[in-house]
Design a protein around this motif. Structure first.
Motif, PDB file in Angstrom:
ATOM      1  N   SER A  15     -31.961 -82.032  45.539  1.00 55.39           N
ATOM      2  CA  SER A  15     -30.882 -83.023  45.412  1.00 55.39           C
ATOM      3  C   SER A  15     -29.507 -82.366  45.578  1.00 55.39           C
ATOM      4  CB  SER A  15     -30.966 -83.743  44.065  1.00 55.39           C
ATOM      5  OG  SER A  15     -30.809 -82.830  43.004  1.00 55.39           O
ATOM      6  N   ILE A  16     -29.320 -81.167  45.042  1.00 54.19           N
ATOM      7  CA  ILE A  16     -28.050 -80.462  45.237  1.00 54.19           C
ATOM      8  C   ILE A  16     -27.870 -80.105  46.707  1.00 54.19           C
ATOM      9  CG2 ILE A  16     -26.806 -78.318  44.750  1.00 54.19           C
ATOM     10  CD1 ILE A  16     -27.964 -78.390  41.946  1.00 54.19           C
ATOM     11  N   ARG A  17     -28.949 -79.629  47.344  1.00 49.39           N
ATOM     12  CA  ARG A  17     -28.884 -79.286  48.765  1.00 49.39           C
ATOM     13  C   ARG A  17     -28.510 -80.505  49.617  1.00 49.39           C
ATOM     14  NH1 ARG A  17     -30.613 -74.971  51.422  1.00 49.39           N
ATOM     15  NH2 ARG A  17     -31.683 -74.165  49.598  1.00 49.39           N
ATOM     16  N   VAL A  20     -24.719 -81.438  49.007  1.00 50.10           N
ATOM     17  CA  VAL A  20     -23.808 -80.542  49.721  1.00 50.10           C
ATOM     18  C   VAL A  20     -23.857 -80.826  51.223  1.00 50.10           C
ATOM     19  CG1 VAL A  20     -23.385 -78.129  50.344  1.00 50.10           C
ATOM     20  CG2 VAL A  20     -23.882 -78.734  47.975  1.00 50.10           C
ATOM     21  N   THR A  21     -25.051 -81.023  51.755  1.00 50.24           N
ATOM     22  CA  THR A  21     -25.207 -81.268  53.186  1.00 50.24           C
ATOM     23  C   THR A  21     -24.505 -82.545  53.620  1.00 50.24           C
ATOM     24  OG1 THR A  21     -27.322 -80.112  53.140  1.00 50.24           O
ATOM     25  CG2 THR A  21     -26.891 -81.486  55.050  1.00 50.24           C
ATOM     26  N   THR A  22     -24.682 -83.636  52.869  1.00 46.63           N
ATOM     27  CA  THR A  22     -24.043 -84.902  53.252  1.00 46.63           C
ATOM     28  C   THR A  22     -22.529 -84.806  53.139  1.00 46.63           C
ATOM     29  OG1 THR A  22     -24.363 -85.786  51.019  1.00 46.63           O
ATOM     30  CG2 THR A  22     -26.005 -86.361  52.676  1.00 46.63           C
ATOM     31  N   LYS A  23     -22.045 -84.130  52.106  1.00 53.02           N
ATOM     32  CA  LYS A  23     -20.595 -83.966  51.954  1.00 53.02           C
ATOM     33  C   LYS A  23     -20.026 -83.106  53.086  1.00 53.02           C
ATOM     34  CE  LYS A  23     -19.663 -86.062  48.043  1.00 53.02           C
ATOM     35  NZ  LYS A  23     -18.549 -86.994  47.835  1.00 53.02           N
ATOM     36  N   LEU A  24     -20.716 -82.023  53.440  1.00 50.26           N
ATOM     37  CA  LEU A  24     -20.242 -81.150  54.516  1.00 50.26           C
ATOM     38  C   LEU A  24     -20.269 -81.854  55.869  1.00 50.26           C
ATOM     39  CD1 LEU A  24     -21.713 -77.656  53.653  1.00 50.26           C
ATOM     40  CD2 LEU A  24     -19.313 -78.250  53.844  1.00 50.26           C
ATOM     41  N   ASP A  25     -21.282 -82.682  56.106  1.00 47.55           N
ATOM     42  CA  ASP A  25     -21.373 -83.387  57.383  1.00 47.55           C
ATOM     43  C   ASP A  25     -20.150 -84.257  57.618  1.00 47.55           C
ATOM     44  OD1 ASP A  25     -23.747 -82.236  58.123  1.00 47.55           O
ATOM     45  OD2 ASP A  25     -24.991 -83.906  57.437  1.00 47.55           O
ATOM     46  N   GLU A  66     -13.554 -74.499  40.922  1.00 48.43           N
ATOM     47  CA  GLU A  66     -14.219 -74.327  39.631  1.00 48.43           C
ATOM     48  C   GLU A  66     -14.012 -75.580  38.785  1.00 48.43           C
ATOM     49  OE1 GLU A  66     -13.181 -70.911  37.365  1.00 48.43           O
ATOM     50  OE2 GLU A  66     -13.753 -69.513  38.948  1.00 48.43           O
ATOM     51  N   GLU A  67     -15.084 -76.072  38.213  1.00 46.20           N
ATOM     52  CA  GLU A  67     -15.034 -77.243  37.339  1.00 46.20           C
ATOM     53  C   GLU A  67     -16.055 -77.051  36.226  1.00 46.20           C
ATOM     54  OE1 GLU A  67     -12.995 -79.890  37.535  1.00 46.20           O
ATOM     55  OE2 GLU A  67     -12.057 -79.272  39.416  1.00 46.20           O
ATOM     56  N   SER A  68     -16.093 -77.992  35.289  1.00 49.28           N
ATOM     57  CA  SER A  68     -17.089 -77.938  34.220  1.00 49.28           C
ATOM     58  C   SER A  68     -18.423 -78.531  34.674  1.00 49.28           C
ATOM     59  CB  SER A  68     -16.576 -78.672  32.983  1.00 49.28           C
ATOM     60  OG  SER A  68     -16.311 -80.022  33.296  1.00 49.28           O
ATOM     61  N   ASP A  69     -18.401 -79.302  35.767  1.00 48.69           N
ATOM     62  CA  ASP A  69     -19.599 -79.925  36.323  1.00 48.69           C
ATOM     63  C   ASP A  69     -19.793 -79.428  37.748  1.00 48.69           C
ATOM     64  OD1 ASP A  69     -21.778 -81.763  36.629  1.00 48.69           O
ATOM     65  OD2 ASP A  69     -20.414 -83.147  37.647  1.00 48.69           O
ATOM     66  N   LEU A  70     -21.022 -79.109  38.126  1.00 47.11           N
ATOM     67  CA  LEU A  70     -21.286 -78.562  39.460  1.00 47.11           C
ATOM     68  C   LEU A  70     -20.963 -79.569  40.561  1.00 47.11           C
ATOM     69  CD1 LEU A  70     -22.264 -76.153  41.081  1.00 47.11           C
ATOM     70  CD2 LEU A  70     -24.578 -77.041  40.888  1.00 47.11           C
ATOM     71  N   TYR A  71     -21.302 -80.833  40.348  1.00 44.72           N
ATOM     72  CA  TYR A  71     -21.014 -81.843  41.364  1.00 44.72           C
ATOM     73  C   TYR A  71     -19.506 -82.048  41.528  1.00 44.72           C
ATOM     74  CZ  TYR A  71     -25.946 -82.962  41.727  1.00 44.72           C
ATOM     75  OH  TYR A  71     -27.298 -82.880  41.964  1.00 44.72           O
TER      76      TYR A  71
END
Length: 107
Positions: A15-17, A20-25, A66-71
């Motif tokens: 799900s993380i992959r 990241v992929t959809t956001k980068l696209d 950098e944030e407190s949440d990875l997303y």
């Protein structure tokens, strides 16, 4: 385009992959000269960090967030990257226009 997603002290789940992929696209669509993208996701105590290096023709763009949440860190990274790519694209276009303007017309 080569995409490499790695995690330091964090497991890169499917799900993380995909996130990241959809956001980068969406960001990479602005610029078609991207050769490779390297994303590093890391956790250090309470800080979630996302960094990306985008290799374009003639330049490497690096962004980290950098944030407190990875997303949230990924979203911040994508926003910064989007601004950098648009700025680089504008500089390239301005440089190309300047080069065309300064060419001497052939007689």
């Amino acid at each position: 385009m080569n995409l490499n997603i790695t995690g330091h002290h964090v497991e890169v789940t499917q799900s993380i992959r995909e996130y990241v992929t959809t956001k980068l696209d969406k960001v990479i669509r602005h610029f078609d000269n991207v050769t490779s993208v390297s994303v590093i996701l890391s956790v250090e105590k309470l800080k979630q960090k996302a960094e990306v290096t985008v290799h374009v023709r003639g330049k490497d763009l690096f962004v980290e967030s950098e944030e407190s949440d990875l997303y949230a860190a990924i979203d911040g990274m994508i926003d910064k990257l989007d601004r950098q790519i648009l700025k680089h694209k504008q500089k390239s276009a301005d440089h190309d226009r300047e080069a065309l303007k300064h060419q001497s017309p052939e007689a």
